[in-house]
Enzyme design. Sequence first.
Site, PDB file in Angstrom:
ATOM      1  CG  HIS A 143      33.525  38.171  39.931  1.00  0.00           C
ATOM      2  ND1 HIS A 143      32.738  38.134  41.048  1.00  0.00           N
ATOM      3  CD2 HIS A 143      34.359  39.218  40.095  1.00  0.00           C
ATOM      4  CE1 HIS A 143      33.068  39.135  41.858  1.00  0.00           C
ATOM      5  NE2 HIS A 143      34.060  39.801  41.306  1.00  0.00           N
TER       6      HIS A 143
ATOM      7  CG  HIS B 230      44.583  43.669  47.361  1.00  0.00           C
ATOM      8  ND1 HIS B 230      44.084  44.852  47.870  1.00  0.00           N
ATOM      9  CD2 HIS B 230      43.506  43.002  46.869  1.00  0.00           C
ATOM     10  CE1 HIS B 230      42.778  44.877  47.696  1.00  0.00           C
ATOM     11  NE2 HIS B 230      42.393  43.768  47.079  1.00  0.00           N
TER      12      HIS B 230
ATOM     13  CG  HIS C 246      42.694  48.357  44.865  1.00  0.00           C
ATOM     14  ND1 HIS C 246      42.046  49.474  45.317  1.00  0.00           N
ATOM     15  CD2 HIS C 246      42.035  47.295  45.397  1.00  0.00           C
ATOM     16  CE1 HIS C 246      41.038  49.100  46.090  1.00  0.00           C
ATOM     17  NE2 HIS C 246      41.014  47.793  46.158  1.00  0.00           N
TER      18      HIS C 246
ATOM     19  CG  HIS D  52      37.793  49.554  48.185  1.00  0.00           C
ATOM     20  ND1 HIS D  52      37.925  48.561  47.256  1.00  0.00           N
ATOM     21  CD2 HIS D  52      37.144  50.566  47.565  1.00  0.00           C
ATOM     22  CE1 HIS D  52      37.371  48.966  46.102  1.00  0.00           C
ATOM     23  NE2 HIS D  52      36.889  50.173  46.277  1.00  0.00           N
TER      24      HIS D  52
ATOM     25  CG  ASP E  44      41.982  43.966  43.605  1.00  0.00           C
ATOM     26  OD1 ASP E  44      41.473  43.134  44.380  1.00  0.00           O
ATOM     27  OD2 ASP E  44      41.371  44.977  43.220  1.00  0.00           O
TER      28      ASP E  44
ATOM     29  CE  LYS F 276      40.358  46.417  51.187  1.00  0.00           C
ATOM     30  NZ  LYS F 276      40.290  45.509  50.048  1.00  0.00           N
TER      31      LYS F 276
ATOM     32  CG  HIS G 228      39.743  39.487  46.066  1.00  0.00           C
ATOM     33  ND1 HIS G 228      38.867  39.936  47.028  1.00  0.00           N
ATOM     34  CD2 HIS G 228      40.375  40.597  45.601  1.00  0.00           C
ATOM     35  CE1 HIS G 228      38.955  41.256  47.136  1.00  0.00           C
ATOM     36  NE2 HIS G 228      39.869  41.682  46.279  1.00  0.00           N
ATOM     37  CG  LEU G 229      43.456  33.134  47.715  1.00  0.00           C
ATOM     38  CD1 LEU G 229      44.265  32.459  48.829  1.00  0.00           C
ATOM     39  CD2 LEU G 229      43.906  32.596  46.354  1.00  0.00           C
TER      40      LEU G 229
END
Length: 351
Positions: free
Chosen positions: A253, A15, A176, A138, A249, A101, A17-18
């Site tokens: 940011h 899991h 998660h 989620h 996860d 997802k 985020h790229l």
Amino acid sequence: MTGERIEIARPDDWHLHLRDGAMLHTIVGFSAAVFGRAIVMPNLVPPVRVPEEAEAYRARIRAALPDGHPFEPLMTAYMTDSADPADIRAGFENGIFHAVKLYPAGATTNSEMGVTRMAAIRPVLAEMEKIGMPLLVHGEVADPEVDVFDREAVYIERVLEPMRRGFPGLRVVLEHVTTVDAVEYVRAAESGLAATITPHHLMINRNAIFRGGLRPHMYCLPVAKRERHRLALRAVAVSGDSRFFLGTDSAPHPRRDKEADCGCAGIFNAPNALQCVAQVFDEERALDRLEGFVSRAGAEFYGMAPNSDRIVLEKGVGSEAPRERVGVADHAIRVFDPGTPISWRIASGLR
Ligand code: DOR
Ligand code: ZN
């Protein structure tokens, strides 16, 4: 200074985020150095919905790495009310989509185009059940009436359990997990249900968000819960139950978006995720089960062989403090700092 070492098959991140653009270029190397493969989240703006978008995104990820780098991005589709079962099926059969997802609309970052009515996605779920394609959930209700700390438990009762009864053959990953409720729900399932666990939910409880003031870099969704929940996550992670595996996860940011009036949810842990998990398994006297959690159980769920190359972790000797930030200026990103020592480092196998 014990010099303790452990060698394991190269881990995967189930899991991740790229992001895209400059952010992708800044961060992808941290995951690619350590993990063989990663399930890549589709919550870009606009989201990754059809096979062509996933192929283009995968190409951008590969282009952000040196030529020939072996890191393998495993792409996912973002579920919407209007997702087309034929697109989802085609993507899965062509090997571009590994899962779908499901974000409940409004539950988290870039979930605005997520699912508003479970009834709308029944045809897609039926198709996924038929072809054995995993649904990654989620698991939080977006209902503003529900207390933020209860949203996972309420989701299980209101949405997940009815969905699984309606589609008993559907393969589901509850992503998660953060509560004892989720741990117990997954453990009680007869088949078809697994869960990912993040490094940060193994290391912090909700006090970390308020320690001496408001700590935006400890804020993610689902939000960290009480200590008893963290202890349940640690216990199940080290238990050897292969339905539970690592999904970092890692969700970067820019600092200015976290340290803001309305700070974004997401913890960036790619630079120290594996070291943090090794620390947890060491503290729990379960280093012999680390490989199962980070390198084997997830691959088994997704029907893939574990990575054949290996990585060595070492304790004590010249251990790294967590890196404070990566990127510069507008792109500066804070790295997860658990606030407790991390005495493990990667001694070899980085690439
Ligand atoms: O904390 C989070 N950040 N949780 C999510 O579900 C999304 C993620 C993000 O994309 O930033
Ligand atoms: Zn995520």
